[in-house]
Design a protein around this motif. Structure first.
Motif, PDB file in Angstrom:
ATOM      1  N   PRO A   1      51.419  35.583  38.602  1.00  0.00           N
ATOM      2  CA  PRO A   1      50.832  36.909  38.776  1.00  0.00           C
ATOM      3  C   PRO A   1      51.869  38.020  38.776  1.00  0.00           C
ATOM      4  O   PRO A   1      51.507  39.181  38.875  1.00  0.00           O
ATOM      5  CB  PRO A   1      50.152  36.815  40.150  1.00  0.00           C
TER       6      PRO A   1
ATOM      7  N   ARG B   1      55.280  40.360  37.640  1.00  0.00           N
ATOM      8  CA  ARG B   1      55.964  40.862  36.459  1.00  0.00           C
ATOM      9  C   ARG B   1      57.408  40.371  36.454  1.00  0.00           C
ATOM     10  O   ARG B   1      57.915  39.905  37.461  1.00  0.00           O
ATOM     11  CB  ARG B   1      55.963  42.390  36.477  1.00  0.00           C
TER      12      ARG B   1
ATOM     13  N   ARG C   1      39.801  33.405  37.705  1.00  0.00           N
ATOM     14  CA  ARG C   1      39.983  34.803  37.263  1.00  0.00           C
ATOM     15  C   ARG C   1      40.806  35.610  38.262  1.00  0.00           C
ATOM     16  O   ARG C   1      40.517  36.763  38.562  1.00  0.00           O
ATOM     17  CB  ARG C   1      38.639  35.466  37.015  1.00  0.00           C
ATOM     18  N   THR C   2      41.803  34.955  38.793  1.00  0.00           N
ATOM     19  CA  THR C   2      42.691  35.653  39.728  1.00  0.00           C
ATOM     20  C   THR C   2      43.873  36.284  39.010  1.00  0.00           C
ATOM     21  O   THR C   2      44.634  37.037  39.616  1.00  0.00           O
ATOM     22  CB  THR C   2      43.206  34.663  40.790  1.00  0.00           C
TER      23      THR C   2
ATOM     24  N   ARG D   1      48.539  39.396  31.787  1.00  0.00           N
ATOM     25  CA  ARG D   1      49.575  39.021  32.749  1.00  0.00           C
ATOM     26  C   ARG D   1      49.993  37.554  32.531  1.00  0.00           C
ATOM     27  O   ARG D   1      51.183  37.218  32.581  1.00  0.00           O
ATOM     28  CB  ARG D   1      49.031  39.232  34.171  1.00  0.00           C
TER      29      ARG D   1
ATOM     30  N   ARG E   1      37.491  37.314  44.680  1.00  0.00           N
ATOM     31  CA  ARG E   1      38.391  38.402  44.300  1.00  0.00           C
ATOM     32  C   ARG E   1      39.732  37.804  43.882  1.00  0.00           C
ATOM     33  O   ARG E   1      40.064  36.670  44.219  1.00  0.00           O
ATOM     34  CB  ARG E   1      38.580  39.336  45.485  1.00  0.00           C
ATOM     35  N   ARG E   2      40.510  38.613  43.184  1.00  0.00           N
ATOM     36  CA  ARG E   2      41.815  38.119  42.760  1.00  0.00           C
ATOM     37  C   ARG E   2      42.695  37.899  43.985  1.00  0.00           C
ATOM     38  O   ARG E   2      42.807  38.781  44.838  1.00  0.00           O
ATOM     39  CB  ARG E   2      42.467  39.109  41.813  1.00  0.00           C
ATOM     40  N   ALA E   3      43.268  36.731  44.059  1.00  0.00           N
ATOM     41  CA  ALA E   3      44.089  36.419  45.212  1.00  0.00           C
ATOM     42  C   ALA E   3      45.375  37.238  45.200  1.00  0.00           C
ATOM     43  O   ALA E   3      45.885  37.629  46.227  1.00  0.00           O
ATOM     44  CB  ALA E   3      44.430  34.921  45.213  1.00  0.00           C
ATOM     45  N   HIS E   4      45.913  37.424  43.978  1.00  0.00           N
ATOM     46  CA  HIS E   4      47.172  38.164  43.876  1.00  0.00           C
ATOM     47  C   HIS E   4      46.906  39.409  43.045  1.00  0.00           C
ATOM     48  O   HIS E   4      46.744  39.299  41.833  1.00  0.00           O
ATOM     49  CB  HIS E   4      48.245  37.326  43.171  1.00  0.00           C
TER      50      HIS E   4
ATOM     51  N   GLU F   1      47.484  42.226  40.647  1.00  0.00           N
ATOM     52  CA  GLU F   1      48.528  42.357  39.632  1.00  0.00           C
ATOM     53  C   GLU F   1      49.418  43.530  39.957  1.00  0.00           C
ATOM     54  O   GLU F   1      48.969  44.599  40.323  1.00  0.00           O
ATOM     55  CB  GLU F   1      47.885  42.528  38.252  1.00  0.00           C
ATOM     56  N   ARG F   2      50.741  43.241  39.830  1.00  0.00           N
ATOM     57  CA  ARG F   2      51.669  44.313  40.151  1.00  0.00           C
ATOM     58  C   ARG F   2      52.305  44.838  38.868  1.00  0.00           C
ATOM     59  O   ARG F   2      52.449  44.113  37.914  1.00  0.00           O
ATOM     60  CB  ARG F   2      52.759  43.782  41.077  1.00  0.00           C
TER      61      ARG F   2
END
Lengths: 1240, 108
Positions: free
Chosen positions: A157, A159, A201-202, A207, B102-105, B107-108
């Motif tokens: 997840p 960058r 879909r996390t 990404r 929900r998204r656990a992480h 996005e950064r």
């Protein structure tokens, strides 16, 4: 990660690091390559070169990271066994801690006990202990799989390039090998990425791609060094000669696979116990079997009861892994999946590389460990608020402990035992290796005998003692021709004498070509466990006069035989006890590995076995350059014209199924073109038919049979054509240790034939099985079922016209699992004669006029050798030499060879051989022990001290045939002495059908009178004996049969055998009179005698010829030689050379004063990648020289530098540079990301 | 939802036929029939575990035919795997109430 977890993980890692120390402490376990463990520095240095002068390093520079670990610890002074355990410990700790960290990453709020349990569940499994630690390069990906998933889960997840760089470093740490485990690891990671992107879909697609693409790029770049160290051809080759899917999936049922078992070697064993003892208790102990199911059940329970969403990914991965592990199980009744897999294995090389489905076990084990660990952790949490929480938690922990303790049972019970291990190499071996290191380094050291599994009486190694000292350039016969086709073939031929029971003659002539200086006899090999030649047989090398004894090491009898066992009459055992454990022999005037050669070359049609025959006959004396015709084209051949080559056609390079699993090189019978598919023999010359010796048939179109069980493809002595050759001594047998019902043999006639009866003869195997029913099938589709009795059967049926007859075994009878079949399937008017068509590649090249002209004036020879078993317990494949060969141009040949009396030959044929044809002949039902001295004519020689002695009593008969005469009496003297059963009654029969019986008095003397009659023969059959003893009676004997005017005087033993001519020795159907060089006595004693043609020369025209040499005189070798008309060129020695070996595997050779063309020999197995240049000018594609080596004919005078390079090295160096650059970049990225940052 | 379940059923049946042949298809039909008959999902999970535990070999005699000598165990474990697969699929398609996670992480 929470800091409080660090000590727990540390303890877990430390515990796992120490587990392997408990496994056979103090012993070296045979793993991967002996060189890597014993000489890691040498291994590392040579990892820079893609070509290795050793069959055990080629394509393995991928193990350099492992070698670096071993080298570092050994340099610090750690003992070998401790280094090995630390290596295993690091792998187990990495696996366990990695799995625990992964649990923390995926399920952060889980109690630590779940993560710890998952780590232990994953690190301590039967898979890890019994498979991983024994094949540790394949275990590295196992250990790093959770780490790679951890990196992916953590950095996917995010960058930046830190995550991809770490990903690449982890993949780099996995090393290479065949790439299958690495690919499976990447597929697992891919499944995880798809899951979090597509199902959970996390993480978004973009990404994910931002992570995956650079991660794969780093991984590919850092793996380039091993990906490009091999070639696709090698990979295909390795697939062809390693285990096949039916073997791999022989035991991989769902029930076994789900417990982490199912690996085929787990279930194998031999007389010495299980192949992999460490795992046997997991299959046989009820407690351990039950414990093995706890983890899968717990994993499913977690999938059911847990609410952790990723659990379903691991459930599906586990299910898929089990199905993949099962592969094509049950073999033969496969599912659509199994059939698709089989198809893909055959047609898609990448899939074929994944056929060792057991490797998927690591994915299964990780999934089960994660699910069970997480299940335990969640249970632990849920129990917290329950009454009696401590008790329930204790029970849960106990259940986990049971699983772990059960999996670790080989460790704590001390029952862990690697298949091969050794406490230390004995001192005498160390002395021997030091001695060899003191000898010249330009040569190789040949270790005999070769074996696939070197088990010495003091311990087992991976490849053998020689490989522990690679500095001495050890070479030994290794059965599988995976990378080194030609060298493997030649080494197997060198070993033929002691592996197959032949005399060793002029072995040094072959060893010189291999650059061998010393021969080291390993008398301390446990030859039975190593499946190789026993010391007494290897001693044939010591008796070979071409080799010189140098020295020996170790006390006589030490480790050379099992003490206190074996029969005292076993001469070979006694001989072994009189041997030192190590003997060293020297090759006189050895030649360097890399060298220049000169002289008239020999162009040989055939392979290394043909060279071994030629060496024995003296053709290779003086070490002339040798070229294989199978590897030449007319254009290359033309360039040899000035060298006046000699052409030799042999009957080697036979098309036959070969068992490469032992050093004995057992092979099946010679196959016809089209039989056996592509995987026959050593795969030389691209398996081209014209370079092979193949079966051809005379009298019928073909004889075929149902495929026999691999790997033998039918034992050599029991070929299908034996059933149609009308020779009751040769049989077709199938189905030993298996079910022969359904096996068939088929003859296809040369024209349609009317059939109305067929006789089926069965072998007299009194203790074994026999055919009890057979089905005859005809080309019109009709068939007849025939009951077969102990003495065979004669089937009569309504006449029908058929082009073929198939006889299928429809039933068998008898207790023992012996092979069954037929001595003869007699069809009136049909006799099939199997010949061997020798390679005709030279004749085909002679279509080129220049080649034809060269062959017309050069020396030409045909050298044929009868295919023999070399064992007194196994019949020979061939009873005679029947060859079909092509002569390119009219030549006159001399005939020579060696032959011996066939002890099984009929009496009258032996008489004809020793006396020549005569008016009187004597035949009989049998001879005691096939002894020629006890044949029928011994009763007609007028000497009562000699006798006809048959192999039995009642039912045996003797027949005397003579020119028709009037007869009314004859006298008989039966032997009455110890060791003979007295005859009490005989039956006398005449050709007109009349007969009568007579009692024989106790003294055996009988005067038989009867009504006078004109007759041409008398048959005397034994119909009664006087024997009242216990056990089988000794044979009867008739010392004399006195028929007036009829006798066969004994041939004087000292007299020379007469010139003989007959149907037993013909060329193109014309008898060739031959003469033996030796006395009749020597012939009757069974000694091998030289033979030659009675006439001076045999003229043979261009075209195909059939040579038939079979009968009472059994030839072992035959040579048809024709001297050329061209003058021999003046022989000038090769130029002086100075060879400089380069670290990249190439050579720089300074050639000084070359005055004539010469041959430059690399001494390395032929490969098209070898190149040679002189001042930038290429010498072209390498040719195969001296039976195996890449080399070139150099036609350039003067002094110059020749550069020999292995072309793939350049690609390998580029790949190395790429991997190194990617590695450094990845380290820099990770280092940069971990730099201390100032707080804002 | 019904269409989705039907599609899952077809895919499941096809997969079981592919991996298990006609016997696999028969097992698939049985599992689907049980589901249609209203057998609770937990019963399928329990059945799965019960069948998996039946993979115990009946004889400790080890040889190269060990797998084929215990085909019953192979089949029973196969049924267990098939049941677990179906239960897992159902779990995946009909997650517990709460909707899409929900998204656990972030996005950064």
């Amino acid at each position: 990660m929470a800091l409080h977890r660090v000590p727990l993980l540390f303890v877990l890692g430390l515990a796992l690091l120490s587990v392997p120390i408990l496994l056979q402490p103090g012993r070296y376990l045979a793993d991967t390559h002996d060189t890597l463990w014993f000489a890691p520095g040498w291994y590392l240095r040579h990892s820079l070169s893609v070509w290795q002068d050793s069959a055990f390093l080629r394509g393995q520079p991928s193990l350099a990271p492992m070698a670096a670990f071993v080298w570092a610890l050994r340099s610090l002074g750690f003992s070998l066994w401790l280094v090995q355990r630390l290596w295993y410990g690091v792998l187990m700790a990495t696996a366990g801690v990695g799995a625990a960290l992964l649990v923390h990453q995926l399920h952060p709020r889980l109690p630590s006990i779940g993560a710890l349990a998952a780590g232990l569940f994953y690190a301590i499994t039967p898979y890890a202990l019994a498979y991983g630690l024994l094949f540790s390069p394949a275990f590295v990906p196992y250990a790093l799989l959770p780490v790679l998933l951890l990196v992916t889960a953590r950095w996917l997840p995010r960058r930046g390039l830190t995550g991809p760089a770490l990903f690449g470093l982890v993949v780099f740490a996995m090393g290479g090998g065949n790439g299958a485990p690495q690919l499976l690891v990447l597929l697992t990671v891919g499944a995880y990425v798809v899951w979090v992107v597509g199902v959970e879909r996390t993480v978004g697609v973009r990404r994910a791609l931002a992570f995956v693409v650079p991660a794969l790029a780093f991984a590919a770049a850092m793996s380039a060094y091993w990906i490009f160290s091999g070639s696709p051809k090698e990979a295909a080759n390795a697939l062809a000669y390693s285990e096949q899917p039916p073997v791999i999936n022989g035991a991989s049922s769902y029930a076994e696979s789900i417990r982490g078992l199912g690996f085929w070697q787990f279930y194998g064993g031999d007389a010495y116990g299980p192949w992999i003892p460490a795992v046997r208790s997991f299959v046989t102990s009820p407690g351990l079997v039950l414990a093995g199911f706890i983890l899968p059940v717990a994993a499913v329970a977690t999938a059911w009861l847990s609410r952790w969403r990723t659990r379903l990914l691991f459930l599906f991965l586990a299910l898929g892994s089990v199905v993949w592990m099962a592969g094509i199980f049950p073999v033969g009744t496969s599912t659509p999946f199994g059939r698709s897999l089989s198809f893909a294995y055959r047609h898609i090389r990448l899939v074929a590389g994944l056929r060792t489905t057991y490797k998927v076990g690591m994915v299964l084990e990780l999934c089960l460990a994660l699910l069970a660990g997480i299940g335990l952790g969640e249970l632990w949490s849920r129990l917290e608020a329950r009454p009696g929480a401590r008790r329930w938690r204790g029970a849960a922990a106990a259940a986990a402990a049971v699983v772990i303790l059960a999996a670790a049972s080989p460790v704590w019970t001390g029952s862990y035992a690697a298949p091969r291990s050794a406490r230390a190499i004995p001192d005498y071996w160390k002395d021997a290796l030091r001695f060899e290191q003191g000898r010249s380094m330009d040569h190789r050291t040949f270790f005999a005998p070769g074996t696939l599994f070197p088990v010495y009486r003091w311990g087992g190694l991976m490849e053998g003692v020689g490989q522990s000292a690679p500095q001495i350039s050890p070479v030994s016969a290794w059965p599988f021709p995976v990378d080194y086709h030609y060298e493997t073939n030649l080494l197997a031929a060198v070993e033929r004498s002691y592996q197959n029971g032949f005399h060793a003659r002029r072995t040094a002539d072959l060893l010189r070509y291999l650059g061998v200086r010393d021969v080291v006899l390993q008398n301390d090999l446990d030859w039975q466990r190593s499946e190789t030649a026993r010391p007494a047989d290897v001693e044939r090398l010591a008796r070979d006069r071409s080799l010189e004894p140098v020295t020996s090491f170790g006390p006589v009898g030490r480790y050379t035989a099992v003490s206190g066992s074996g029969s005292p009459v076993d001469a070979q055992l006694r001989a072994a006890r009189g041997l030192p454990p190590v003997q060293v022999l020297a090759v006189p005037e050895p030649r360097p590995v890399t060298r220049a050669e000169s002289g008239a070359p020999i162009v040989v049609s055939g392979d290394g076995y043909g060279l071994a025959t030629l060496a024995g006959l003296g053709y290779l004396e003086g070490s002339p350059p040798v070229l294989y015709s199978g590897a030449l084209d007319p254009m290359t051949l033309r360039t040899l014209a000035a060298d006046r080559p000699m052409f030799v056609v042999t009957d080697s390079n036979r098309r036959a199924a070969t068992d490469f699993s032992t050093a004995r090189g057992d092979h099946g019978y010679t196959l016809a073109p089209g039989e056996g598919g592509a995987a026959t023999g050593y795969g030389l010359f691209g398996n081209r038919l014209h370079s092979q010796s193949v079966a051809a048939f005379d009298g019928v179109r073909s004889v075929t049979a149902s495929p026999s069980a691999p790997p033998f493809g039918g034992q050599a002595a029991f070929a299908p054509s034996n059933a149609f050759d009308e020779d009751p001594r040769t049989w077709w047998l199938v189905g030993a240790f298996g079910d022969p019902v359904g096996s068939w043999v088929q003859v296809t006639f040369d024209r349609p034939r009317s059939l109305s009866s067929v006789h089926l003869g069965v072998p007299p195997l009194e203790l074994g099985r026999r055919v009890s029913a057979a089905r005859l099938s005809f080309s019109d589709g009709s068939s007849v079922l025939v009951p077969v009795g102990p003495s065979g059967a004669t089937a009569t049926f309504s006449p029908r016209v058929s082009t073929s007859l198939r006889v299928e075994i429809a039933g068998v009878q008898g207790p023992d699992p012996t092979g069954v079949g037929f001595t003869d399937i007699s069809i009136p008017g049909v006799v099939a004669r199997r010949m061997v068509r020798v390679p005709d590649d030279l004749t085909r090249m002679a279509r080129d006029p220049a080649v034809l002209a060269m062959m017309a004036s050069s020396d030409l020879a045909f050298v044929f050798e009868r295919a023999r078993s070399g064992s007194q317990f196994l019949p020979d494949e061939e009873q005679g030499i029947l060859r079909r060969f092509d002569v390119p141009v009219s030549r006159t040949f001399s005939l020579s060879g060696v032959a011996r009396l066939d002890r099984g030959a009929p009496d009258e044929e032996i008489d004809r051989l020793v006396r020549g044809p005569g008016p009187v002949s004597a035949s009989s039902s049998s001879r005691f022990l096939d002894d020629p001295a006890l044949r029928a004519s011994a009763a007609l020689d007028g000497n009562p001290d000699t006798a006809w002695v048959p192999a039995g009593t009642v039912g045996q008969w003797i027949r005397v045939t003579f020119p028709r005469r009037r007869l009314d009496r004859f006298g008989m003297e039966a032997q009455s002495m110890p060791g003979r059963t007295p005859i009490s009654q005989i039956r006398v029969a005449f050709p007109d059908g009349s007969s009568f019986t007579r009692p024989v008095p106790p003294n055996g003397r009988l005067e038989v009178r009867f009504a006078a009659r004109a007759t041409s023969s008398v048959t005397i059959a034994v119909t009664g004996v006087a024997y009242a003893g216990q056990g089988p009676p000794p044979p009867v004997g008739i010392a004399e049969v006195r028929i007036p005017g009829v006798s066969i005087p004994a041939a004087p033993r000292r007299a020379a055998a007469p010139c003989m001519a007959g149907p037993a020795f013909t060329i193109d159907g014309r008898p060739v009179p031959i003469r033996l060089q030796g006395s009749i006595g020597a012939l009757l004693d069974g000694r091998q005698l030289k033979l030659s043609a009675c006439r001076d020369a045999l003229a043979l025209g261009p075209g195909r010829h059939d040579l038939v040499a079979a009968g009472a005189l059994q030839p072992d070798t035959l040579v048809l030689a024709s001297r050329g008309t061209a003058p021999r060129p003046a022989i000038s020695g090769p130029p002086a050379t100075s060879v400089h070996a380069r670290p990249d595997g190439g050579y720089d050779i300074d050639v000084a004063g070359a005055a004539a063309p010469f041959y430059l020999v690399t001494g390395q197995d032929w490969d098209p990648g070898w190149t040679a240049t002189i001042q930038g000018t290429s010498l072209g594609r390498p040719i195969i020289l001296d039976g195996y080596a890449a080399g070139w004919r150099v036609d350039r005078a003067g002094s110059y530098l020749t550069r020999i390079r292995y072309k793939p090295q350049r690609r390998y160096e580029a790949a190395l540079a790429l991997s190194a650059a990617a590695f450094l970049i990845a380290i820099a990225i990770v280092g940069w990301s971990r730099r201390p940052r100032r707080k804002a | 939802m019904r269409t989705r379940r039907a599609m899952v059923g077809v895919v499941y049946l096809a997969l079981l036929w592919f991996f298990g042949g006609k016997y696999g298809a028969a097992v698939g039909i049985a599992v689907l029939a049980a589901d249609l008959a209203g057998v609770p999902r937990r019963a399928i999970w329990i059945a799965s575990m019960a069948f998996l535990a039946q993979g115990v070999p009946r004889s400790p005699v080890v040889g190269s035919n060990f797998g084929t000598d215990h085909l019953v165990a192979h089949v029973l474990v196969g049924i267990g795997l098939a049941a677990a697969a179906y239960a897992g699929l159902r779990e995946l398609l009909e997650p517990p109430a709460g909707g899409r996670p929900r998204r656990a992480h972030p996005e950064r």
